[in-house]
Design a protein around this motif. Structure first.
Motif, mmCIF file in Angstrom:
data_model
loop_
_atom_site.group_PDB
_atom_site.id
_atom_site.type_symbol
_atom_site.label_atom_id
_atom_site.label_comp_id
_atom_site.label_asym_id
_atom_site.label_seq_id
_atom_site.Cartn_x
_atom_site.Cartn_y
_atom_site.Cartn_z
ATOM 1 N N UNK A 83 43.071 45.835 39.414
ATOM 2 C CA UNK A 83 42.705 46.910 40.336
ATOM 3 C C UNK A 83 43.816 47.943 40.419
ATOM 4 N N UNK A 84 45.052 47.494 40.254
ATOM 5 C CA UNK A 84 46.165 48.429 40.322
ATOM 6 C C UNK A 84 46.146 49.368 39.119
ATOM 7 N N UNK A 87 42.996 52.615 38.465
ATOM 8 C CA UNK A 87 43.225 54.021 38.779
ATOM 9 C C UNK A 87 43.745 54.768 37.549
ATOM 10 N N UNK A 90 40.946 55.173 34.870
ATOM 11 C CA UNK A 90 39.997 56.215 35.239
ATOM 12 C C UNK A 90 40.625 57.605 35.082
ATOM 13 N N UNK A 91 41.880 57.735 35.449
ATOM 14 C CA UNK A 91 42.530 59.044 35.378
ATOM 15 C C UNK A 91 42.698 59.486 33.922
ATOM 16 N N UNK A 116 38.834 35.637 37.146
ATOM 17 C CA UNK A 116 37.993 35.826 38.317
ATOM 18 C C UNK A 116 38.889 35.671 39.527
ATOM 19 N N UNK A 117 39.533 36.753 39.897
ATOM 20 C CA UNK A 117 40.531 36.648 40.950
ATOM 21 C C UNK A 117 40.517 37.909 41.793
ATOM 22 N N UNK A 118 41.333 37.880 42.816
ATOM 23 C CA UNK A 118 41.431 38.977 43.769
ATOM 24 C C UNK A 118 42.065 40.220 43.166
ATOM 25 N N UNK A 119 42.697 40.108 42.004
ATOM 26 C CA UNK A 119 43.505 41.212 41.492
ATOM 27 C C UNK A 119 42.878 41.917 40.306
ATOM 28 N N UNK A 122 36.377 43.362 37.681
ATOM 29 C CA UNK A 122 35.430 42.504 36.961
ATOM 30 C C UNK A 122 34.589 43.335 36.003
ATOM 31 N N UNK A 126 32.746 49.223 35.710
ATOM 32 C CA UNK A 126 32.626 49.578 37.123
ATOM 33 C C UNK A 126 33.308 50.897 37.433
ATOM 34 N N UNK A 127 34.195 51.343 36.566
ATOM 35 C CA UNK A 127 34.873 52.606 36.864
ATOM 36 C C UNK A 127 34.672 53.658 35.784
#
Lengths: 177, 203
Positions: A83-84, A87, A90-91, A116-119, A122, A126-127
């Motif tokens: 997730x970090x 960005x 996408x940029x 499959x984790x919080x970080x 997936x 998605x972006x």
């Protein structure tokens, strides 16, 4: 003067090819794909191998890896997208010139893979819009080449339109000809 | 390295020090307030001059003291390891003194322990998150944090606005994934129950 001969002339036979403009545009595009190697994990190693002499992605007209998004039209997302990092992906995608394509290379970029984790995002779809998904963990260079040839096929059969971004909106322009 | 003599010397200097049960290397418990002084003494008087590791421990909300800081030290002269643990006195807002003044290498370790457990290190020069992004509201290695994650906003507001996406929990869908064994073709790790995922909740 000018050419006033409209009828069939056997003298020019063999030197003239008649086609549609979008077929020419697509032919040019698919044989000069300039990939942007978005190498984020171990898939990038296979991507490098595909660029090396043993597998030689240059055979298919897409060897010009450019690390600047301004000079590339196909982003190969090779690796785990956190997730970090999403960005940044996408940029960079936003900075690439139209028309542009995205290849999700490997399990992580396609679906998050084993992370499959919080970080971990997936799936990079998605972006950014993904054109080709390549399975494997990591995929072998042959799989990447196969995926890139699929992308070429997709570009070849693309609708005759020029996609471009105008003031933040994607507009489609039909090619008439 | 004589562990008993080491413990006796430290107990003379720091009355709160106590032996710590340990299966591999000698272990010591020290009060959190004495941790920098104890590590300094171990470095200067006992040759433990290398900070091998520093991490946090969460024993869960039912246990007090809940959070600890565990330091692994190595003596480059005598090649002995030592574990020093300090329990954070406050369970709600855990805090421990920073070791960056003693071992500069503790810097990023303490940032990681802060990121994952929320332990604040007093005196740290730059206590920011190191793995998760700035502004992430949780501490992922705490016991109450689910393995699948918590729904929060994406770090970049403009990307979230364009894509309409958030950080979504990613349940293991029947995992953990284990290999059923057998031949190589059949040994691919699979989940025992794949009937549930993000869309279909666990029955």
């Amino acid at each position: 003067m000018g050419n006033t001969e409209y009828a069939y002339n056997s003298k020019v036979e063999g030197e003239v090819i008649v086609t549609r403009a979008d077929a020419v545009v697509n032919w040019v595009r698919r044989h000069s794909v300039w990939p942007m190697p978005m190498g984020l994990a171990c898939c990038a190693i296979e991507l490098m191998a595909a660029g090396g002499s043993r597998f030689d992605i240059a055979r298919f007209g897409m060897e010009v890896m450019r690390f600047s998004p301004r000079q590339a039209d196909c982003m190969i997302v090779a690796g785990t997208v956190t997730y970090k990092m999403a960005e940044v992906v996408r940029r960079i995608y936003d900075q690439m010139a139209e028309p542009k394509w995205v290849v999700a290379m490997g399990a992580c970029a396609s679906s998050g893979g084993m992370y499959r984790s919080y970080a971990t995002l997936q799936g990079v779809d998605r972006i950014v819009p993904v054109d080709i998904y390549i399975s494997g963990c990591p995929p072998r260079p042959e799989a990447l080449l196969d995926g890139m040839m699929l992308l070429q096929e997709k570009i070849r059969t693309e609708g005759a339109s020029l996609r471009r971004t105008f003031r933040g909106r994607t507009v489609e322009t039909k090619v008439v000809g | 390295m004589d562990a008993a003599a080491l413990l006796a010397d430290l107990q003379a200097a720091f009355p709160g020090a106590a032996p710590r049960p340990s299966a591999d290397m000698p272990g010591l418990d020290v009060p959190a307030a004495d941790l920098p002084a104890a590590v300094t003494r171990l470095r200067d008087a006992h040759g433990f001059d290398l900070l091998a590791d520093l991490c946090g421990v969460d024993r869960g909300p039912a246990v007090s003291p809940r959070f600890s800081v565990v330091v692994h030290l190595l003596g480059s002269g005598h090649h002995a390891y030592l574990r020093v643990a300090a329990a954070c006195p406050d369970d709600a807002a855990p805090e421990a003194p920073s070791l960056t003044a003693v071992h500069p290498g503790a810097d990023w370790h303490e940032r990681e322990a802060f990121d994952m457990f929320g332990i604040r290190f007093a005196g740290h020069p730059d206590l920011r998150r190191i793995l998760m992004w700035d502004g992430y509201p949780h501490h992922p290695l705490r016991k109450e944090f689910p393995l699948a994650g918590m729904p929060v906003d994406l770090p970049a507001a403009d990307v979230a606005a364009v894509t309409g996406r958030r950080v979504e929990p990613a349940p293991m869908m029947g995992g953990p994934f284990v290999s059923p064994g057998g031949t190589m073709a059949k040994a691919e790790p699979v989940a025992r129950d794949e009937s549930w995922n993000e869309e279909n909740p666990k029955p």
